[in-house]
Design a protein around this motif. Structure first.
Motif, mmCIF file in Angstrom:
data_model
loop_
_atom_site.group_PDB
_atom_site.id
_atom_site.type_symbol
_atom_site.label_atom_id
_atom_site.label_comp_id
_atom_site.label_asym_id
_atom_site.label_seq_id
_atom_site.Cartn_x
_atom_site.Cartn_y
_atom_site.Cartn_z
ATOM 1 N N LEU A 2 13.068 23.876 -9.651
ATOM 2 C CA LEU A 2 12.502 23.449 -8.179
ATOM 3 C C LEU A 2 13.348 24.782 -7.684
ATOM 4 O O LEU A 2 12.627 25.044 -6.555
ATOM 5 N N LEU A 3 14.894 24.322 -8.070
ATOM 6 C CA LEU A 3 15.925 24.893 -7.245
ATOM 7 C C LEU A 3 15.556 26.585 -7.338
ATOM 8 O O LEU A 3 15.902 27.095 -5.823
ATOM 9 N N LEU A 4 15.507 26.838 -8.619
ATOM 10 C CA LEU A 4 14.950 28.356 -8.227
ATOM 11 C C LEU A 4 14.052 28.739 -7.208
ATOM 12 O O LEU A 4 13.876 29.710 -6.544
ATOM 13 N N ALA A 5 12.600 27.870 -6.979
ATOM 14 C CA ALA A 5 11.387 27.818 -6.383
ATOM 15 C C ALA A 5 11.758 27.544 -5.113
ATOM 16 O O ALA A 5 11.200 28.187 -4.051
ATOM 17 N N ASP A 6 13.113 26.945 -4.123
ATOM 18 C CA ASP A 6 13.162 26.419 -3.546
ATOM 19 C C ASP A 6 13.637 27.692 -2.633
ATOM 20 O O ASP A 6 15.059 27.758 -2.952
ATOM 21 N N SER A 7 13.279 27.933 -0.792
ATOM 22 C CA SER A 7 13.497 28.430 -0.498
ATOM 23 C C SER A 7 14.829 28.359 0.108
ATOM 24 O O SER A 7 15.704 29.504 0.491
ATOM 25 N N ARG A 8 15.032 27.567 -0.103
ATOM 26 C CA ARG A 8 16.738 26.691 0.438
ATOM 27 C C ARG A 8 18.418 27.794 -0.861
ATOM 28 O O ARG A 8 18.934 27.599 -0.540
ATOM 29 N N LEU A 9 17.654 28.454 -2.131
ATOM 30 C CA LEU A 9 18.315 28.988 -2.723
ATOM 31 C C LEU A 9 19.136 29.515 -1.844
ATOM 32 O O LEU A 9 18.985 30.776 -1.166
ATOM 33 N N PRO A 10 20.562 29.645 -1.548
ATOM 34 C CA PRO A 10 21.050 30.402 -1.255
ATOM 35 C C PRO A 10 21.245 32.005 -1.617
ATOM 36 O O PRO A 10 21.877 32.553 -1.766
ATOM 37 N N ALA A 11 19.923 32.779 -1.720
ATOM 38 C CA ALA A 11 19.825 33.647 -2.693
ATOM 39 C C ALA A 11 19.794 34.908 -1.515
ATOM 40 O O ALA A 11 19.468 36.194 -2.239
ATOM 41 N N GLY A 12 19.475 35.153 -0.442
ATOM 42 C CA GLY A 12 19.632 35.732 1.072
ATOM 43 C C GLY A 12 17.053 36.062 0.846
ATOM 44 O O GLY A 12 17.170 37.101 1.700
ATOM 45 N N GLY A 13 16.976 35.139 0.498
ATOM 46 C CA GLY A 13 15.340 35.474 0.253
ATOM 47 C C GLY A 13 14.875 35.007 2.263
ATOM 48 O O GLY A 13 14.644 36.008 2.806
ATOM 49 N N HIS A 14 15.410 33.906 2.486
ATOM 50 C CA HIS A 14 15.109 34.697 4.164
ATOM 51 C C HIS A 14 15.484 35.810 4.960
ATOM 52 O O HIS A 14 14.786 35.889 6.232
ATOM 53 N N ALA A 15 16.598 36.284 4.339
ATOM 54 C CA ALA A 15 16.771 37.982 4.950
ATOM 55 C C ALA A 15 15.701 38.915 5.086
ATOM 56 O O ALA A 15 16.000 39.508 5.453
ATOM 57 N N HIS A 16 14.625 38.327 4.094
ATOM 58 C CA HIS A 16 13.624 39.629 3.596
ATOM 59 C C HIS A 16 11.892 39.295 4.472
ATOM 60 O O HIS A 16 12.077 38.061 4.078
ATOM 61 N N SER A 17 11.364 39.915 4.575
ATOM 62 C CA SER A 17 9.658 39.784 5.721
ATOM 63 C C SER A 17 8.452 40.026 4.217
ATOM 64 O O SER A 17 8.192 39.797 4.269
ATOM 65 N N GLY A 18 9.408 40.866 3.163
ATOM 66 C CA GLY A 18 7.987 41.004 2.557
ATOM 67 C C GLY A 18 7.255 41.688 3.761
ATOM 68 O O GLY A 18 5.607 41.719 2.917
ATOM 69 N N GLY A 19 7.538 42.888 4.032
ATOM 70 C CA GLY A 19 6.995 43.646 5.072
ATOM 71 C C GLY A 19 6.187 43.296 5.658
ATOM 72 O O GLY A 19 5.086 43.827 6.684
ATOM 73 N N LEU A 20 6.099 41.601 6.310
ATOM 74 C CA LEU A 20 5.150 40.829 7.542
ATOM 75 C C LEU A 20 6.149 41.655 8.883
ATOM 76 O O LEU A 20 5.142 41.420 9.905
ATOM 77 N N GLU A 21 7.369 41.774 9.049
ATOM 78 C CA GLU A 21 8.096 41.902 9.908
ATOM 79 C C GLU A 21 7.725 43.491 10.965
ATOM 80 O O GLU A 21 7.174 43.841 11.600
ATOM 81 N N PRO A 22 7.114 43.849 9.859
ATOM 82 C CA PRO A 22 6.949 45.646 10.522
ATOM 83 C C PRO A 22 5.089 45.749 10.263
ATOM 84 O O PRO A 22 4.776 46.625 11.208
ATOM 85 N N ALA A 23 4.660 44.966 9.891
ATOM 86 C CA ALA A 23 2.658 45.058 9.582
ATOM 87 C C ALA A 23 3.373 43.752 11.660
ATOM 88 O O ALA A 23 1.837 44.635 12.194
ATOM 89 N N ALA A 24 3.883 42.798 11.016
ATOM 90 C CA ALA A 24 3.540 42.127 12.427
ATOM 91 C C ALA A 24 3.778 43.822 14.303
ATOM 92 O O ALA A 24 3.011 43.780 15.692
ATOM 93 N N ALA A 25 4.710 43.888 13.824
ATOM 94 C CA ALA A 25 5.460 45.111 14.526
ATOM 95 C C ALA A 25 4.521 46.080 15.100
ATOM 96 O O ALA A 25 3.568 47.050 16.391
ATOM 97 N N ALA A 26 3.099 46.346 14.139
ATOM 98 C CA ALA A 26 2.429 47.223 14.265
ATOM 99 C C ALA A 26 1.604 46.623 14.586
ATOM 100 O O ALA A 26 -0.047 47.682 14.955
ATOM 101 N N GLY A 27 1.343 45.725 15.205
ATOM 102 C CA GLY A 27 -0.113 44.660 15.591
ATOM 103 C C GLY A 27 -1.162 44.848 14.232
ATOM 104 O O GLY A 27 -2.401 44.465 14.797
ATOM 105 N N ALA A 28 -0.818 44.925 12.922
ATOM 106 C CA ALA A 28 -1.791 44.903 12.106
ATOM 107 C C ALA A 28 -1.690 43.775 11.641
ATOM 108 O O ALA A 28 -3.293 43.407 10.953
ATOM 109 N N VAL A 29 -0.875 42.451 11.670
ATOM 110 C CA VAL A 29 -1.136 41.310 11.531
ATOM 111 C C VAL A 29 -0.121 40.276 13.282
ATOM 112 O O VAL A 29 0.186 40.267 13.715
#
Lengths: 220, 246
Positions: free
Chosen positions: A6-33
Motif C-alpha cells: 500500500l505504501l508503494l501504491a500511495d501517491s504520498r510516497l516521496p518519489a516525485g510522482g506528483h511532478a509528472h502528469s503522464g501527458g495530461l498537462e500537454p493534452a490539457a494545454a492543447a485543448g484535447a482534455v
C-alpha cells in the motif's frame, strides 16, 4: 494487501510522482482534455497503452528480482525499445531514480544495486514490490493503478475539475485497471521480447510538445 | 499457396525475396517467390508487391520473408494500397519477417493499408539487423474507405539490432473506446510511421502538428504522424524523414 505494498501504491510516497502528469498537462494545454468525459477517455487510452506496457515491465522486473536474475541491462533495453519518445524515456528514468532512493532506504534488496543509477520507473517499481514481499501480480496492479491516478490528480489541479467527478471516473475504470494488470501479469510469465508494446501516438506527441512549452507545472 | 477452402478459411500464402551481393559488389535477387495474393515483380526501382487478389480478406494468412545478405540492397514497394476486408474465415494476418546482414540495406515502403469496415486484420513485422545494416521501414494505415468506420486493425513491429531490441511498437486499433479517446489517435483517421535505423542519423527530436521525430535509445529514429487523409500522412512522414536524415 500488505501495508508495504500500500505504501508503494500511495501517491504520498516521496518519489516525485506528483511532478509528472503522464501527458495530461500537454493534452490539457492543447485543448484535447477539457472536462471529465475527455479525461475518462484519456485515462482509458493511457491505461491500455503506456499503462499496460509499464505494468508488464514491472511484473517482469518483480519476477526477475524474485528469481535472483541478473539480466537488468536487457530489461532496461526492452523498456527503451517500448518508449520511442525521448521525453518519455527521460521522465521514466527521472521517476525511476527518485523511486530508487526511497526503496533503497525503506526496502533494501540486492537487485536494487544491480539496476544502476538511472533505471526505468516500472523496473524499479517491480523490484520494489519484490523487495516488499509482493509478487508480479501486485507489481502489475500497482503500476496499472498509478498509470491512471497520476494523470487524474494532475487533471484536478490543472483544469480545476470536480474531484468527486474525477474519482467517479476512476472508480468506473477500476475493472479495466484490474484487467490490464491481469494481462500484464500473464504476459510477464513469458519471454521479454513478447511483452506488450502498445503505443499511443498522441501521447508520444504530447510528451515531446511538453518540452517546448514556455510554462510547465509538471515535468512530464 | 493454398487456395480458399470450401469452408471459406482463406488463402495461406508464403512469399519470399532474397537479395545477395555478388563478387562484383552488385546486388542480385537470388530468390523471388510469389505465392497467391503476394505476387512479386522485379523492377529497376525494387521489388513490387503487385497484389494478385483483393484483400487480404478475413481468413487470409499471408507471410513475406525478406533476406538481405551482407552488403546487399533491397527496396520493396507496392503497386497499390492493401485493403483489409472482412471475410468468412475470421481474422486476416500479414506477417513480414526480414533479416538484413552486415552493412546491408532494406528499404520497405509499400503503399498504405486501408482498414475497411468490418475487417479484423493483424499485421506483424519482425526485423533483425546485423552490424552496420540500414533500414527504412514505412507503415501507413488509413482507417476506413471514404466515409466508413474502420474495422479492427492491430499492427506490431519488432526490430532488433545485433540481437538487442531497438523498437517494439504495437498500434492496437481494436476497441474504439480506447483508440477513439484523446490519448491514442486524437481523432486522426490516418496514422503511420517511418523507422530509420542505422548509423549516421540526425538525432534531434522534433514535434509539430501531428508529427513527431523521435530519436530512439538505440541507433534509430521513429517518425510518427497522425493525419486526416493518406496524402496528408505521406507529406508529414516525408517531412519528418527529411529532418531525421540530417
Amino acid at each position: 494487501m500488505d501495508t508495504a505494498l500500500l505504501l508503494l501504491a500511495d501517491s504520498r510516497l516521496p518519489a516525485g510522482g506528483h511532478a509528472h502528469s503522464g501527458g495530461l498537462e500537454p493534452a490539457a494545454a492543447a485543448g484535447a482534455v477539457t472536462g471529465v468525459a475527455d479525461l475518462a477517455g484519456f485515462l482509458r487510452g493511457r491505461l491500455a497503452t503506456c499503462g499496460l506496457v509499464a505494468a508488464a515491465l514491472a511484473a517482469a522486473a518483480c519476477a526477475h528480482a524474485r528469481e535472483h536474475g541478473a539480466r537488468w541491462d536487457l530489461l532496461d533495453a526492452e523498456a527503451d525499445a517500448r518508449t520511442p519518445s525521448p521525453a518519455q524515456r527521460r521522465a521514466s528514468r527521472a521517476q525511476g531514480r527518485a523511486l530508487l532512493r526511497v526503496v533503497r532506504g525503506a526496502w533494501p534488496h540486492p537487485a536494487l544495486a544491480a539496476l544502476g543509477g538511472d533505471p526505468h520507473h516500472p523496473v524499479v517499481l517491480g523490484v520494489a514490490v519484490a523487495a516488499a514481499g509482493g509478487g508480479p501480480d501486485r507489481a502489475a496492479a500497482i503500476t496499472a493503478y498509478g498509470s491512471v491516478t497520476g494523470p487524474a490528480s494532475a487533471a484536478v489541479r490543472l483544469l480545476g475539475l470536480d474531484p468527486l467527478a474525477v474519482h467517479r471516473a476512476l472508480a468506473d475504470l477500476a475493472a479495466e485497471v484490474d484487467e490490464v494488470a491481469a494481462r500484464a501479469t500473464t504476459a510477464a510469465a513469458g519471454g521479454w521480447a513478447e511483452l506488450p508494446a502498445a503505443s499511443a501516438p498522441m501521447l508520444d506527441l504530447f510528451a515531446e510538445f511538453h518540452l517546448q512549452a514556455d510554462l510547465r507545472l509538471f515535468e512530464s | 499457396m493454398s487456395p480458399p477452402a470450401a469452408g471459406g478459411t482463406g488463402y495461406r500464402a508464403r512469399a519470399a525475396v532474397t537479395a545477395e551481393r555478388d563478387a562484383t559488389g552488385r546486388t542480385r535477387l537470388t530468390g523471388l517467390r510469389s505465392d497467391g495474393p503476394l505476387a512479386l515483380r522485379e523492377t529497376p526501382e525494387g521489388v513490387y508487391l503487385v497484389g494478385a487478389a483483393a484483400g487480404p480478406l478475413g481468413g487470409d494468412d499471408l507471410a513475406l520473408d525478406l533476406t538481405v545478405g551482407a552488403g546487399a540492397r533491397l527496396a520493396v514497394r507496392s503497386a497499390a494500397a492493401m485493403i483489409a476486408l472482412p471475410g468468412r474465415g475470421g481474422g486476416s494476418r500479414f506477417a513480414v519477417r526480414a533479416a538484413v546482414g552486415a552493412d546491408g540495406r532494406l528499404d520497405f515502403a509499400p503503399e498504405p493499408t486501408v482498414a475497411a469496415a468490418g475487417c479484423d486484420h493483424r499485421s506483424v513485422a519482425e526485423i533483425s539487423l546485423a552490424r552496420g545494416a540500414v533500414l527504412r521501414w514505412r507503415e501507413e494505415l488509413v482507417l476506413g474507405r471514404h466515409g466508413e468506420v474502420a474495422g479492427r486493425h492491430v499492427a506490431r513491429l519488432d526490430v532488433t539490432v545485433e540481437d538487442r531490441p531497438l523498437l517494439r511498437h504495437e498500434l492496437r486499433l481494436d476497441d474504439p473506446a480506447i483508440h477513439g479517446g484523446r490519448a491514442v489517435l486524437g481523432g486522426a483517421t490516418a496514422v503511420g510511421g517511418v523507422l530509420l535505423a542505422g548509423p549516421g542519423l540526425h538525432t534531434e527530436p522534433f514535434a509539430g502538428a501531428g508529427l513527431a521525430v523521435l530519436p530512439l535509445a538505440g541507433p534509430g529514429v521513429l517518425v510518427t504522424a497522425l493525419a486526416a487523409t493518406a496524402d496528408e500522412l505521406r507529406r508529414k512522414l516525408s517531412y519528418g524523414e527529411s529532418l531525421a536524415s540530417g
